[in-house]
Design a protein around this motif. Structure first.
Motif, PDB file in Angstrom:
ATOM      1  N   PRO A  51       0.826  -1.215   0.000  1.00 14.67           N
ATOM      2  CA  PRO A  51       0.000   0.000   0.000  1.00 14.67           C
ATOM      3  C   PRO A  51       0.858   1.261   0.000  1.00 14.67           C
ATOM      4  N   THR A  52       0.402   2.271  -0.716  1.00 13.82           N
ATOM      5  CA  THR A  52       1.125   3.537  -0.804  1.00 13.82           C
ATOM      6  C   THR A  52       0.436   4.599   0.045  1.00 13.82           C
ATOM      7  N   PHE A  53       1.226   5.594   0.430  1.00 16.70           N
ATOM      8  CA  PHE A  53       0.692   6.721   1.214  1.00 16.70           C
ATOM      9  C   PHE A  53       1.269   8.008   0.630  1.00 16.70           C
ATOM     10  N   ASP A  54       0.399   8.888   0.164  1.00 19.63           N
ATOM     11  CA  ASP A  54       0.789  10.155  -0.459  1.00 19.63           C
ATOM     12  C   ASP A  54       0.760  11.250   0.613  1.00 19.63           C
ATOM     13  N   CYS A  55       1.948  11.784   0.949  1.00 17.33           N
ATOM     14  CA  CYS A  55       2.053  12.693   2.092  1.00 17.33           C
ATOM     15  C   CYS A  55       1.816  14.160   1.763  1.00 17.33           C
ATOM     16  N   ASP A  56       1.792  14.524   0.497  1.00 14.79           N
ATOM     17  CA  ASP A  56       1.618  15.935   0.143  1.00 14.79           C
ATOM     18  C   ASP A  56       0.825  16.028  -1.142  1.00 14.79           C
ATOM     19  N   ALA A  57      -0.481  15.924  -1.025  1.00 17.44           N
ATOM     20  CA  ALA A  57      -1.377  16.099  -2.161  1.00 17.44           C
ATOM     21  C   ALA A  57      -2.378  17.168  -1.757  1.00 17.44           C
ATOM     22  N   HIS A  58      -2.745  18.001  -2.696  1.00 18.79           N
ATOM     23  CA  HIS A  58      -3.477  19.207  -2.326  1.00 18.79           C
ATOM     24  C   HIS A  58      -4.977  19.113  -2.565  1.00 18.79           C
ATOM     25  N   ILE A  59      -5.703  19.792  -1.719  1.00 17.98           N
ATOM     26  CA  ILE A  59      -7.108  20.074  -1.929  1.00 17.98           C
ATOM     27  C   ILE A  59      -7.194  21.537  -2.340  1.00 17.98           C
ATOM     28  N   THR A  60      -8.069  21.840  -3.266  1.00 11.21           N
ATOM     29  CA  THR A  60      -8.300  23.237  -3.637  1.00 11.21           C
ATOM     30  C   THR A  60      -9.546  23.690  -2.891  1.00 11.21           C
ATOM     31  N   GLU A  61      -9.377  24.592  -1.966  1.00 12.07           N
ATOM     32  CA  GLU A  61     -10.476  24.977  -1.085  1.00 12.07           C
ATOM     33  C   GLU A  61     -11.665  25.497  -1.890  1.00 12.07           C
ATOM     34  N   PRO A  62     -12.817  24.815  -1.821  1.00 11.31           N
ATOM     35  CA  PRO A  62     -13.986  25.233  -2.595  1.00 11.31           C
ATOM     36  C   PRO A  62     -14.766  26.329  -1.874  1.00 11.31           C
ATOM     37  N   PRO A  63     -15.632  27.039  -2.597  1.00 15.26           N
ATOM     38  CA  PRO A  63     -16.434  28.096  -1.961  1.00 15.26           C
ATOM     39  C   PRO A  63     -17.273  27.605  -0.800  1.00 15.26           C
ATOM     40  N   GLU A  64     -17.603  26.298  -0.799  1.00 18.82           N
ATOM     41  CA  GLU A  64     -18.463  25.761   0.257  1.00 18.82           C
ATOM     42  C   GLU A  64     -17.878  25.989   1.653  1.00 18.82           C
ATOM     43  N   ILE A  65     -16.546  26.057   1.734  1.00 19.26           N
ATOM     44  CA  ILE A  65     -15.922  26.268   3.045  1.00 19.26           C
ATOM     45  C   ILE A  65     -16.426  27.555   3.666  1.00 19.26           C
ATOM     46  N   TRP A  66     -16.482  28.607   2.855  1.00 18.73           N
ATOM     47  CA  TRP A  66     -16.859  29.915   3.398  1.00 18.73           C
ATOM     48  C   TRP A  66     -18.370  30.043   3.521  1.00 18.73           C
ATOM     49  N   GLU A  67     -19.102  29.384   2.618  1.00 19.87           N
ATOM     50  CA  GLU A  67     -20.554  29.458   2.699  1.00 19.87           C
ATOM     51  C   GLU A  67     -21.070  28.802   3.972  1.00 19.87           C
ATOM     52  N   ARG A  68     -20.462  27.690   4.347  1.00 24.29           N
ATOM     53  CA  ARG A  68     -20.921  26.963   5.523  1.00 24.29           C
ATOM     54  C   ARG A  68     -20.378  27.537   6.812  1.00 24.29           C
ATOM     55  N   ALA A  69     -19.439  28.500   6.721  1.00 26.22           N
ATOM     56  CA  ALA A  69     -18.858  29.096   7.920  1.00 26.22           C
ATOM     57  C   ALA A  69     -19.919  29.792   8.754  1.00 26.22           C
ATOM     58  N   ASN A  70     -21.005  30.211   8.114  1.00 28.83           N
ATOM     59  CA  ASN A  70     -22.089  30.869   8.854  1.00 28.83           C
ATOM     60  C   ASN A  70     -22.666  29.968   9.936  1.00 28.83           C
ATOM     61  N   ASP A  71     -22.587  28.659   9.727  1.00 26.45           N
ATOM     62  CA  ASP A  71     -23.204  27.721  10.664  1.00 26.45           C
ATOM     63  C   ASP A  71     -22.253  27.233  11.745  1.00 26.45           C
ATOM     64  N   ASN A  72     -20.946  27.403  11.542  1.00 28.63           N
ATOM     65  CA  ASN A  72     -19.977  26.779  12.438  1.00 28.63           C
ATOM     66  C   ASN A  72     -19.153  27.761  13.266  1.00 28.63           C
TER      67      ASN A  72
END
Length: 431
Positions: free
Chosen positions: A6-27
């Motif tokens: 099994p392999t493990f990828d230690c540095d792969a990126h997520i591109t932060e989607p707009p949903e992060i900020w839209e849902r911030a209102n609730d959290n």
């Protein structure tokens, strides 16, 4: 091509989607939300990230979909999109009559850069069994000027990233963001010791300290902000004043300069002597430079350890690094495979997908096979060491066979076009 580990990828990126900020209102609390809106916020109308009141900063500022004629360098390296494919598309893009359409841009803007389910499908084709996702706007978070806003931004991201990994906790893991602008939101200390509570917390929890360089650029560093410096800033200034047109120095040299500076500082300052339970990993800088840096640190220790200005160290810096640290490497990086006795216990693989230089595990295996690296060492480099670092169990099932055929649209570059694009004069053909 196949594999039995099994392999493990230690540095792969997520591109932060707009949903992060839209849902911030609730959290977030009302106070946190107000601070976040003035510190880091996504504007849906302009589709831009607003940071410290400035629009269009950060490499993730242009959100999903992109614009015609532009490949997003942080989301295009999906399954099978090798460097030669990108080169062919870039050359084609030089001619306005053949530049990428909106449909083509969206095809290359891989959904796996934003969502967990398509990412898992991509991982199956890339031979990646497990992955540690890292945000793409890491060049932005350190320069948030409002400490409460920075805290809110990290909280919003971490909540979202945690839920992202719930799609498959056996395969998906995330690196949490820490708001180092003001660790305790109090100003009792104004010098470096103020970070001691952070290091103490890392020791108590066992979290791994990940050092991912991204040299300050684009006006993100506030005027008068002198507490942190980037060794790569000098490289950037050298590039701009010398008129060097190529991006090699900014894409390679400055990342390695940042990493080498960090390694030298933590080893020679006695950082791990003060915090012996901390483990750390160095990402996004390749690894070939490491043996030289450790050798020089060891020589300095032997020569000057009795000098008063030398931090009190109890052993060789290289021994400290090998006990506490690991370093990332990329799949086409051959030197580590030629020196397994040095790298055997400290090397962890990083794909860097979906960024433009991202790649799959099969490229790494091919490089290792050409260097005749034993399979046991391949298994350590590509997953075993990472699981030991993060104390992660192997996945229940592993990917064994390479996917060689991927359905592509009619406009996909032909073999002839790819070969032509790799010619030295190709970038001038359509000017």
């Amino acid at each position: 091509m196949s594999k039995d580990y099994p392999t493990f990828d230690c540095d792969a990126h997520i591109t932060e989607p707009p949903e992060i900020w839209e849902r911030a209102n609730d959290n977030l609390t009302s106070q946190e939300l107000e601070a976040l809106r003035s510190t880091m916020w996504y504007d849906p109308e302009s589709r831009q990230l607003i940071v410290n009141g400035k629009a269009g900063v950060g490499i993730g500022s242009q959100r999903r979909g992109g614009i015609p004629g532009t490949m997003r360098v942080i989301t295009n390296a999906g399954p099978g999109v090798k460097h030669d494919i990108q080169r062919a598309l870039n050359v084609r893009n030089l001619d306005p009559s053949t530049s990428l359409t909106q449909e083509q841009v969206e095809y290359l803007d891989h959904d796996g850069a934003y969502e967990p389910a398509p990412r898992l499908r991509d991982m199956d084709m890339q031979g990646i069994d497990q992955v540690m996702i890292i945000p793409s706007d890491i060049d932005t978070y350190p320069w948030l000027q409002n400490a409460l806003g920075a805290r809110a931004a990290c909280k919003a991201y971490n909540d979202w990233a945690y839920e992202y990994t719930l799609e498959n906790p056996d395969r998906l893991f995330f690196a949490a963001l820490l708001p180092l602008q003001n660790p305790l939101y109090a100003a009792e200390e104004i010098y470096r010791p103020k970070y001691e509570p952070v290091w103490n917390a890392l020791e108590e929890t066992g979290l791994v300290y990940g050092m991912h360089p991204f040299p300050a650029s684009g006006g993100l560093k506030p005027m008068g902000y002198s507490e942190q410096y980037s060794g790569a800033e000098l490289i950037r200034r050298t590039i701009s004043t010398s008129g060097i047109p190529h991006s090699f120095l900014s894409n390679v040299q400055n990342f390695q300069a940042e990493a080498a500076l960090w390694v030298s500082m933590v080893l020679m300052s006695g950082f791990f002597e003060k915090h012996p339970k901390i483990n750390a990993a160095v990402f996004e800088a390749s690894s070939t430079w490491l043996s030289f840096v450790l050798d020089e640190c060891d020589k300095a220790y032997k020569l000057y350890r009795n000098e008063r200005q030398m931090a009190p160290l109890s052993r060789l810096p290289s021994e400290t690094f090998f006990e506490h640290c690991m370093t990332g490497f990329e799949g086409d990086e051959a030197p580590p495979s030629r020196f397994p006795e040095f790298y055997r216990d400290i090397l962890i693989w990083a794909s860097d997908v979906y960024h433009h230089d991202g790649d799959d595990v099969w490229r790494a295996i091919d490089t290792m096979q050409q260097c005749e690296l034993p399979v046991a060492d391949q298994a350590l480099f590509l997953g075993g060491n990472a699981r030991r670092l993060y104390r992660v169990d192997p996945p229940k099932d592993i990917i064994r066979q390479r996917v060689t055929e991927i359905d592509r649209p009619d406009w996909w570059p032909t073999e002839e076009e790819i070969d032509k694009a790799l010619l030295p004069e190709s970038s001038l053909l359509r000017r």
